[in-house]
Design a protein around this motif. Structure first.
Motif, PDB file in Angstrom:
ATOM      1  N   SER A 163       0.006 -10.197   0.067  1.00  0.00           N
ATOM      2  CA  SER A 163       0.791  -9.221   0.831  1.00  0.00           C
ATOM      3  C   SER A 163       0.690  -7.828   0.201  1.00  0.00           C
ATOM      4  CB  SER A 163       2.251  -9.655   0.931  1.00  0.00           C
ATOM      5  OG  SER A 163       2.848  -9.750  -0.354  1.00  0.00           O
ATOM      6  N   THR A 164       0.738  -7.756  -1.131  1.00  0.00           N
ATOM      7  CA  THR A 164       0.656  -6.449  -1.788  1.00  0.00           C
ATOM      8  C   THR A 164      -0.752  -5.865  -1.702  1.00  0.00           C
ATOM      9  OG1 THR A 164       0.307  -7.581  -3.916  1.00  0.00           O
ATOM     10  CG2 THR A 164       2.558  -6.897  -3.373  1.00  0.00           C
ATOM     11  N   VAL A 165      -1.766  -6.715  -1.872  1.00  0.00           N
ATOM     12  CA  VAL A 165      -3.148  -6.227  -1.803  1.00  0.00           C
ATOM     13  C   VAL A 165      -3.495  -5.768  -0.391  1.00  0.00           C
ATOM     14  CG1 VAL A 165      -5.579  -6.916  -1.975  1.00  0.00           C
ATOM     15  CG2 VAL A 165      -3.957  -7.585  -3.761  1.00  0.00           C
ATOM     16  N   LEU A 166      -3.109  -6.554   0.610  1.00  0.00           N
ATOM     17  CA  LEU A 166      -3.398  -6.176   1.993  1.00  0.00           C
ATOM     18  C   LEU A 166      -2.617  -4.933   2.411  1.00  0.00           C
ATOM     19  CD1 LEU A 166      -3.563  -9.692   3.722  1.00  0.00           C
ATOM     20  CD2 LEU A 166      -5.464  -8.152   3.171  1.00  0.00           C
ATOM     21  N   ALA A 167      -1.386  -4.811   1.926  1.00  0.00           N
ATOM     22  CA  ALA A 167      -0.598  -3.613   2.234  1.00  0.00           C
ATOM     23  C   ALA A 167      -1.269  -2.375   1.659  1.00  0.00           C
ATOM     24  CB  ALA A 167       0.816  -3.766   1.678  1.00  0.00           C
ATOM     25  N   TYR A 168      -1.769  -2.495   0.445  1.00  0.00           N
ATOM     26  CA  TYR A 168      -2.470  -1.361  -0.174  1.00  0.00           C
ATOM     27  C   TYR A 168      -3.756  -1.044   0.588  1.00  0.00           C
ATOM     28  CZ  TYR A 168      -5.201   1.273  -3.605  1.00  0.00           C
ATOM     29  OH  TYR A 168      -5.989   2.218  -4.225  1.00  0.00           O
ATOM     30  N   ALA A 169      -4.509  -2.079   0.963  1.00  0.00           N
ATOM     31  CA  ALA A 169      -5.759  -1.866   1.699  1.00  0.00           C
ATOM     32  C   ALA A 169      -5.500  -1.182   3.037  1.00  0.00           C
ATOM     33  CB  ALA A 169      -6.467  -3.201   1.910  1.00  0.00           C
ATOM     34  N   PHE A 170      -4.459  -1.624   3.735  1.00  0.00           N
ATOM     35  CA  PHE A 170      -4.126  -1.039   5.036  1.00  0.00           C
ATOM     36  C   PHE A 170      -3.730   0.428   4.885  1.00  0.00           C
ATOM     37  CE2 PHE A 170      -0.812   0.036   8.173  1.00  0.00           C
ATOM     38  CZ  PHE A 170      -1.558  -0.081   9.336  1.00  0.00           C
ATOM     39  N   ASN A 171      -2.878   0.720   3.919  1.00  0.00           N
ATOM     40  CA  ASN A 171      -2.432   2.096   3.714  1.00  0.00           C
ATOM     41  C   ASN A 171      -3.554   2.988   3.197  1.00  0.00           C
ATOM     42  OD1 ASN A 171       0.702   2.465   4.110  1.00  0.00           O
ATOM     43  ND2 ASN A 171       0.422   0.428   3.238  1.00  0.00           N
ATOM     44  N   PHE A 172      -4.516   2.387   2.498  1.00  0.00           N
ATOM     45  CA  PHE A 172      -5.674   3.155   2.051  1.00  0.00           C
ATOM     46  C   PHE A 172      -6.531   3.571   3.242  1.00  0.00           C
ATOM     47  CE2 PHE A 172     -10.103   3.490   0.691  1.00  0.00           C
ATOM     48  CZ  PHE A 172     -10.005   4.378  -0.376  1.00  0.00           C
ATOM     49  N   VAL A 173      -6.716   2.658   4.188  1.00  0.00           N
ATOM     50  CA  VAL A 173      -7.530   2.956   5.368  1.00  0.00           C
ATOM     51  C   VAL A 173      -6.909   4.061   6.205  1.00  0.00           C
ATOM     52  CG1 VAL A 173      -8.399   2.018   7.546  1.00  0.00           C
ATOM     53  CG2 VAL A 173      -8.591   0.672   5.456  1.00  0.00           C
ATOM     54  N   ILE A 174      -5.612   3.994   6.394  1.00  0.00           N
ATOM     55  CA  ILE A 174      -4.951   4.994   7.241  1.00  0.00           C
ATOM     56  C   ILE A 174      -4.466   6.203   6.441  1.00  0.00           C
ATOM     57  CG2 ILE A 174      -4.213   3.194   8.847  1.00  0.00           C
ATOM     58  CD1 ILE A 174      -1.383   3.494   7.744  1.00  0.00           C
ATOM     59  N   GLN A 175      -4.642   6.140   5.094  1.00  0.00           N
ATOM     60  CA  GLN A 175      -4.218   7.225   4.214  1.00  0.00           C
ATOM     61  C   GLN A 175      -2.763   7.628   4.485  1.00  0.00           C
ATOM     62  OE1 GLN A 175      -6.110   8.941   1.552  1.00  0.00           O
ATOM     63  NE2 GLN A 175      -7.016   6.901   1.815  1.00  0.00           N
ATOM     64  N   SER A 176      -1.899   6.650   4.394  1.00  0.00           N
ATOM     65  CA  SER A 176      -0.484   6.877   4.695  1.00  0.00           C
ATOM     66  C   SER A 176       0.214   7.563   3.523  1.00  0.00           C
ATOM     67  CB  SER A 176       0.208   5.549   5.000  1.00  0.00           C
ATOM     68  OG  SER A 176       0.377   4.802   3.810  1.00  0.00           O
ATOM     69  N   GLY A 177       1.433   7.992   3.764  1.00  0.00           N
ATOM     70  CA  GLY A 177       2.211   8.679   2.737  1.00  0.00           C
ATOM     71  C   GLY A 177       2.719   7.754   1.641  1.00  0.00           C
ATOM     72  N   ILE A 178       2.698   6.451   1.889  1.00  0.00           N
ATOM     73  CA  ILE A 178       3.178   5.508   0.871  1.00  0.00           C
ATOM     74  C   ILE A 178       2.016   4.803   0.172  1.00  0.00           C
ATOM     75  CG2 ILE A 178       5.370   5.128   2.047  1.00  0.00           C
ATOM     76  CD1 ILE A 178       4.218   2.438   3.046  1.00  0.00           C
ATOM     77  N   LEU A 179       0.818   5.388   0.273  1.00  0.00           N
ATOM     78  CA  LEU A 179      -0.377   4.773  -0.305  1.00  0.00           C
ATOM     79  C   LEU A 179      -0.208   4.488  -1.791  1.00  0.00           C
ATOM     80  CD1 LEU A 179      -3.359   3.910  -0.326  1.00  0.00           C
ATOM     81  CD2 LEU A 179      -3.959   6.329  -0.589  1.00  0.00           C
ATOM     82  N   GLN A 180       0.245   5.489  -2.543  1.00  0.00           N
ATOM     83  CA  GLN A 180       0.335   5.326  -3.989  1.00  0.00           C
ATOM     84  C   GLN A 180       1.445   4.354  -4.392  1.00  0.00           C
ATOM     85  OE1 GLN A 180      -2.168   6.277  -5.420  1.00  0.00           O
ATOM     86  NE2 GLN A 180      -2.909   7.655  -3.819  1.00  0.00           N
ATOM     87  N   ILE A 181       2.461   4.233  -3.562  1.00  0.00           N
ATOM     88  CA  ILE A 181       3.509   3.240  -3.828  1.00  0.00           C
ATOM     89  C   ILE A 181       2.934   1.839  -3.696  1.00  0.00           C
ATOM     90  CG2 ILE A 181       5.722   2.311  -3.040  1.00  0.00           C
ATOM     91  CD1 ILE A 181       6.484   5.110  -2.154  1.00  0.00           C
ATOM     92  N   THR A 182       2.194   1.611  -2.618  1.00  0.00           N
ATOM     93  CA  THR A 182       1.588   0.290  -2.427  1.00  0.00           C
ATOM     94  C   THR A 182       0.531   0.002  -3.480  1.00  0.00           C
ATOM     95  OG1 THR A 182      -0.022   1.200  -0.844  1.00  0.00           O
ATOM     96  CG2 THR A 182       2.032   0.315   0.053  1.00  0.00           C
ATOM     97  N   GLN A 183      -0.116   1.045  -3.995  1.00  0.00           N
ATOM     98  CA  GLN A 183      -1.112   0.837  -5.052  1.00  0.00           C
ATOM     99  C   GLN A 183      -0.465   0.220  -6.288  1.00  0.00           C
ATOM    100  OE1 GLN A 183      -2.259   4.025  -7.702  1.00  0.00           O
ATOM    101  NE2 GLN A 183      -4.428   3.679  -7.249  1.00  0.00           N
ATOM    102  N   LYS A 184       0.687   0.738  -6.685  1.00  0.00           N
ATOM    103  CA  LYS A 184       1.350   0.242  -7.885  1.00  0.00           C
ATOM    104  C   LYS A 184       1.730  -1.230  -7.730  1.00  0.00           C
ATOM    105  CE  LYS A 184       1.142   4.498  -9.333  1.00  0.00           C
ATOM    106  NZ  LYS A 184       0.835   5.200  -8.058  1.00  0.00           N
ATOM    107  N   PHE A 185       2.273  -1.597  -6.567  1.00  0.00           N
ATOM    108  CA  PHE A 185       2.647  -2.987  -6.343  1.00  0.00           C
ATOM    109  C   PHE A 185       1.416  -3.894  -6.350  1.00  0.00           C
ATOM    110  CE2 PHE A 185       6.568  -1.083  -4.596  1.00  0.00           C
ATOM    111  CZ  PHE A 185       7.504  -1.876  -5.244  1.00  0.00           C
ATOM    112  N   ALA A 186       0.315  -3.434  -5.755  1.00  0.00           N
ATOM    113  CA  ALA A 186      -0.905  -4.240  -5.696  1.00  0.00           C
ATOM    114  C   ALA A 186      -1.492  -4.449  -7.087  1.00  0.00           C
ATOM    115  CB  ALA A 186      -1.930  -3.577  -4.777  1.00  0.00           C
ATOM    116  N   VAL A 187      -1.566  -3.376  -7.870  1.00  0.00           N
ATOM    117  CA  VAL A 187      -2.169  -3.461  -9.202  1.00  0.00           C
ATOM    118  C   VAL A 187      -1.357  -4.363 -10.115  1.00  0.00           C
ATOM    119  CG1 VAL A 187      -2.679  -2.151 -11.301  1.00  0.00           C
ATOM    120  CG2 VAL A 187      -3.369  -1.256  -9.070  1.00  0.00           C
ATOM    121  N   PHE A 188      -0.051  -4.161 -10.151  1.00  0.00           N
ATOM    122  CA  PHE A 188       0.770  -4.919 -11.078  1.00  0.00           C
ATOM    123  C   PHE A 188       0.961  -6.373 -10.628  1.00  0.00           C
ATOM    124  CE2 PHE A 188       1.867  -0.607 -12.398  1.00  0.00           C
ATOM    125  CZ  PHE A 188       1.763  -0.738 -13.773  1.00  0.00           C
TER     126      PHE A 188
END
Length: 223
Positions: A163-188
């Motif tokens: 869920s965290t990895v896919l959320a980050y991937a989705f926000n990366f594609v659309i370059q959303s405003g919460i991209l960096q927030i989802t990045q932290k959850f995905a990485v950790f």
């Protein structure tokens, strides 16, 4: 020996190396944030900024870059060592696949050192390589762990990881405003679940038998 008759996940040596990998990454990121050339906004700034030669506002960032490069280099060497162990240990299930995933992840750690402010394409290629292969390795470990007794929390790990990895991937594609927030959850979530899963090799019955037989021998040596 067939693949499904060997040791699932990994062994004690690789589990220890994965622990070292997690510690190095957490420490290097934390120190890099403290040494960043300007105040680092954890939720808004990308982790990649730590490895840039200049901050997002143009200030020198060589101290953070050095720490980031050192951490990624050590991580790369650790992954190469893990790949070598998988290559040599035929008793570990799917040791060739695990070797290749570890090898490519290690290569990604070295490539990601290239500063994102100089060439973001090269830096991003390294990030995709290490992140994708670590995710694949963790997924393989989780699948194997699901077949072991006493690993009932595996489905929860699957959910958190994907869920965290896919959320980050989705926000990366659309370059959303919460991209960096989802990045932290995905990485950790990736590094924590990776380490939690590697330790599950101890649930294998053969490991318990070896531990039980080793204890009397140790007691005899101490008498």
């Amino acid at each position: 020996m067939r693949e499904n008759e060997g040791i699932p996940i990994c062994n004690k040596k690789t589990d220890s190396l994965f622990l070292l990998l997690v510690v190095i990454n957490i420490v290097s990121m934390a120190v890099g944030m403290l040494l960043y050339g300007e105040p680092f906004n954890f939720w808004q700034d990308a982790i990649s900024y730590l490895g840039a030669t200049k901050t997002i506002n143009g200030y020198p960032n060589y101290r953070s870059f050095f720490v980031f490069a050192l951490g990624m280099s050590l991580s790369g060497f650790i992954m190469m060592k893990i790949a070598f162990i998988f290559h040599r240990n035929y008793r570990i299930n799917y040791h060739r696949l695990k070797r290749n995933l570890a090898l490519f992840a290690g290569t990604g750690f070295f490539i990601i050192i290239f500063p994102c402010n100089i060439n973001n394409s090269i830096h991003s290629a390294g990030g995709a390589l290490l992140f994708g292969d670590l995710w694949g390795l963790t997924l393989l470990f989780l699948i194997e762990a699901g077949k072991l007794p006493g690993a009932g929390h595996i489905m929860l790990c699957h959910f958190i990881l994907h869920s965290t990895v896919l959320a980050y991937a989705f926000n990366f594609v659309i370059q959303s405003g919460i991209l960096q927030i989802t990045q932290k959850f995905a990485v950790f979530s990736l590094i924590v679940i990776l380490k939690l899963t590697t330790s599950l090799y101890r649930l294998m019955p053969q490991y318990e038998d070896e531990a039980n037989t080793a204890a009397p021998l140790q007691n005899q040596c101490n008498t």
